[in-house]
Each structure stands twice: as C-alpha cells, then as structure tokens.
Design an enzyme around this catalytic site. Structure first.
Site, mmCIF file in Angstrom:
data_model
loop_
_atom_site.group_PDB
_atom_site.id
_atom_site.type_symbol
_atom_site.label_atom_id
_atom_site.label_comp_id
_atom_site.label_asym_id
_atom_site.label_seq_id
_atom_site.Cartn_x
_atom_site.Cartn_y
_atom_site.Cartn_z
ATOM 1 N N GLU A 64 0.904 -1.222 0.030
ATOM 2 C CA GLU A 64 0.034 -0.002 0.098
ATOM 3 C C GLU A 64 0.920 1.358 -0.047
ATOM 4 O O GLU A 64 0.489 2.220 -0.659
ATOM 5 C CB GLU A 64 -0.769 0.068 1.103
ATOM 6 N N PRO A 112 10.868 -12.897 -2.815
ATOM 7 C CA PRO A 112 9.677 -13.046 -2.096
ATOM 8 C C PRO A 112 9.121 -11.943 -1.379
ATOM 9 O O PRO A 112 9.601 -10.866 -1.549
ATOM 10 C CB PRO A 112 10.550 -13.711 -0.868
ATOM 11 N N GLY A 158 12.243 -2.747 -1.824
ATOM 12 C CA GLY A 158 12.155 -1.322 -2.705
ATOM 13 C C GLY A 158 12.943 -1.590 -4.084
ATOM 14 O O GLY A 158 13.077 -0.492 -4.591
ATOM 15 N N GLU A 177 2.178 -2.794 -11.620
ATOM 16 C CA GLU A 177 3.397 -2.272 -11.949
ATOM 17 C C GLU A 177 4.239 -2.916 -13.077
ATOM 18 O O GLU A 177 4.721 -2.538 -13.779
ATOM 19 C CB GLU A 177 4.250 -2.485 -10.402
#
Length: 422
Positions: A59, A267, A308, A336
């Site tokens: 989120e 993962p 990230g 994405e």
C-alpha cells in the site's frame, strides 16, 4: 460492542504473534509503546500534521506518487505517516525522510484516543482497505476530518464487516469521513452497503496506476540486464510460502528448454530468505543473493532479499509472474509490471485485484495459470513467441496509461482538508 470485546480478547494473541514473529524479524519487537499510542516522534513545527496511513509495503508503494505530490504541492504542511507493519514503516521512512513516521496503534479505544489526542492531526488520509473502527471513531469524536483514498473492498468483506463491527459502530466510525475516493463502481457500492452516504462516494480510480517511476529506472534496468547477458529472464515477484516450490519446479522445466534461463525470485517478505534458500538448496539450484552480489553471474536463480527494488526487476525482465496468486492470499499489484512493459502471469487467487486482472487479461496483457496451463507452460508460451511477448508488454503499458488520473482526482478531494484552517 461485539468488536470492542473481540479486540480486547485478541490483543494478547496479537502481541504474542508480534513477539513470536520478532524471532526472525526483530523490528516486530520494537516500537511497543507506539502500539499503545505512546512515545510518538516529536514535531519540529507547531503546525497540525496531515496524517496518512497505509497498511504495509504494498500500500505504501501504491501511494508513493501521492506522497511525492503532497510534499511538492504543500511543502509547508508537515506529514505524519503510519503503517501497521515494520516493513511498511521502513518503506515510508525511505520515501519521505522528512516526515514523522511511526507504527499504527492497536485498534483499542484508549490507544487510538491517546494517539489522536497527542498527534492533533489536521486530517487523516486512509488508504485502500484500512478500516479500523476505533481509529475512525477517535477522529470523529475530535472533529478530525477523514478522507479515504484509493478505497477498495472485497465483495466477501461487506457481510463480514457488518457482522463484526455492527451498524452502530460503523455509523460512528464513518461520521467523520468527508469523502471516499474508491477504485471502482463495485467498490463504491460496497462502501455504500456499509453505510457510506451516496453523495460522499466517488469513483476516482486506483492510485496504483499513477506510478511514481524514477526517471533513471529504465537506464538502471538496462544496465542490470546487460550484466545478466542475453539469457531468457523471468521474474517471480512477491511470492509467499508454498509458492516458491512451484516456481522452482517451473524454472526447472523452463531450463529444460532454455538451459541458460535465469529466474529472479523476489519473495514478498525478505525475512523469509532462509526458508526460500532451503527450497532452492533442496531443488539443487545454484543461486546468488541480491544483498551480496550486484549481478547474478552464472547462477540459475537470483534471490532478491532486499526491499524497494521490485520495479527495477519488472523493468528488466522478459516476463513477470506476480505471486500471492498460486496460494489463497489474493494476489498483489499487477499494474507495476504491466506499466513497465512486462507481460504478466498470475495464478487463480486474485481476489484483491480481480478487476485489474480481468481488464489486463481482456487487453491481452496477462495470462492465468490454470488446470490446463501450468506456470512453466505459461512462461514458455511467452518466451517462445517474441512478437506475442512484445504485444503483451505494449498492451499492458497502454492500459496503464489510459487509466492514469486517480492521483489528480484524489488530490482534488484532499485539497479542501489541507488548504483549510489547521
């Protein structure tokens, strides 16, 4: 009353779970005082902050463009950011270093009241599915306006929330919400079914479409891909327990056709690295860790144990499988990879992103794993057909571009709360 009693009864179990989870992820054993609404980061300014809350890393990443735009548009408005998970907090600190960041308190009446009394926020922005009734009720009682952005609800959640929270608590919780900006017409109807007034609910779209893509991402992805060579490269992103075995099995089948194929395995939770390494070792795979090697070298698998960096690998791969969909988790962000031109593969469990999955499939940008087509078959289907691979990538990018705009619509809803008196 039912929910209040239940939350008190479950609190010891929640704390025990956090302590147990902290064995492998020490951050879960930190910030205990913040779970009770205490020991909050102190403000440098006297202005009331804008409080923005997201559940966890997914989120937070979806809201990255919103956070960036809020800082640019209202540079003098201090931000206070919360997440429920330590990884979400860490990601917030990376995205907005200047903001005050903390864990969200447990949804206990006293803890939430203490938190709101101490923080004295100008307004609260809730993102996606974070319906914590005592948090919302605490804001309503203290006249803190709330706006819900990129809101979404599963169809199965509505009846369960009615039973758990009860209409009285929902009414009190929703009393302070000035507007709901939701992702789809179906989400709008679900929020209205919970008691959201019709005139306050707007379909603004998903913030996930308005990706905050770094200007140098394409170049960094190209450089990394050059280091990997001409090898066929597929990515398994945001995988969960029970999926890595299936992914590795698929990779073995792919390498039977393309012996030099490279799997980038990321993962969902990097803390599971040892568990995933055990799967790789059991399957006889040779792997490199992202944290220890900038490139995969000659390894069969490149294990991403960092946070990230998923966008980098979406931009670099030939095809992307998005996890949480071969096991009943509900799936993860399919936009994405699509927006970055990667053909997308998903499993059957996509409750959390069903609308997007259906749209991408209709556009010809997504393939599903089903009883007839295994994960390996889908990966090979993409790698075997270069023109089709390119068509899928272009279709996903076009779909993402057409659906941008949620950020602008969300900012229109937010502006009156930020521009008004603090």
């Amino acid at each position: 009353m039912r929910y209040r009693l239940l939350i008190y009864l479950l609190t010891p179990l929640a704390l025990a779970f956090m302590w147990w989870r902290g064995r492998k992820e020490p951050a879960w054993r930190e910030g205990w005082a913040q779970r009770w609404g205490r020991n909050l980061p102190q403000a440098d300014a006297q202005q009331a902050p804008l409080w923005i809350h997201a559940a966890s890393v997914g989120e937070v990443n979806s809201a990255a463009s919103l956070l960036a735009e809020v800082q640019q548009r209202w540079p003098h408005c201090p931000l206070y950011l919360t997440a429920f998970t330590p990884t979400g907090v860490a990601r917030l600190r990376t995205l907005v270093p200047a903001a005050r960041v903390s864990l969200l308190p447990l949804d206990l009446p006293g803890a939430m009241a203490r938190f709101v009394n101490t923080l004295k926020p100008r307004a609260l922005v809730v993102l996606e599915t974070e319906c914590w009734p005592h948090m919302l009720e605490a804001c309503a009682r203290r006249n803190v306006p709330v706006i819900w952005l990129s809101g979404r609800l599963r169809a199965s959640s509505v009846s369960g929330m009615h039973k758990l929270f009860g209409q009285t608590l929902l009414h009190r919780a929703f009393a302070g919400i000035q507007a709901w900006g939701v992702q789809s017409a179906d989400d709008a109807e679900r929020f209205k079914a919970l008691g959201a007034p019709d005139e306050r609910v707007q379909v603004t779209g998903s913030l996930k479409f308005d990706l905050n893509i770094a200007s140098d991402l394409t170049e960094r992805a190209r450089q990394w891909r050059d280091c990997a060579g001409e090898r066929p490269l597929w990515l398994a992103a945001s995988t969960h327990a029970g999926e890595e075995e299936l992914v590795v099995e698929a990779h073995q089948a792919v390498r039977a056709v393309y012996p030099d194929a490279l799997l980038v395995l990321a993962p969902r939770h990097p803390r599971r690295r040892a568990e995933v390494e055990a799967v790789l070792q059991g399957a006889g795979q040779d792997w490199r860790l992202r944290s220890e090697s900038a490139t995969p070298e000659a390894a069969s698998v490149y294990l991403v144990d960092t946070l990230g960096e998923l966008m980098l690998f979406y931009a670099a791969c030939d095809v992307a499988f998005v996890g949480g969909s071969l096991v009943p988790v509900g799936g993860h962000n399919l936009l994405e990879p699509a927006a970055l031109g990667a053909p997308v593969i998903t499993g059957a469990y996509v409750d959390s992103c069903a609308d997007v999955a259906a749209a991408l499939e209709q556009e010809g940008a997504l393939l599903r794993v089903n009883a007839e087509q295994t994960l390996a078959a889908r990966v090979l289907q993409c790698l075997d057909d270069e023109p089709a691979l390119q068509r899928m990538g272009h279709a996903g990018q076009a779909f993402a571009r057409r659906n941008r705009g949620a950020l602008a619509r969300s900012l229109e809803l937010l502006a009156p709360l930020v521009d008004g008196p603090s």
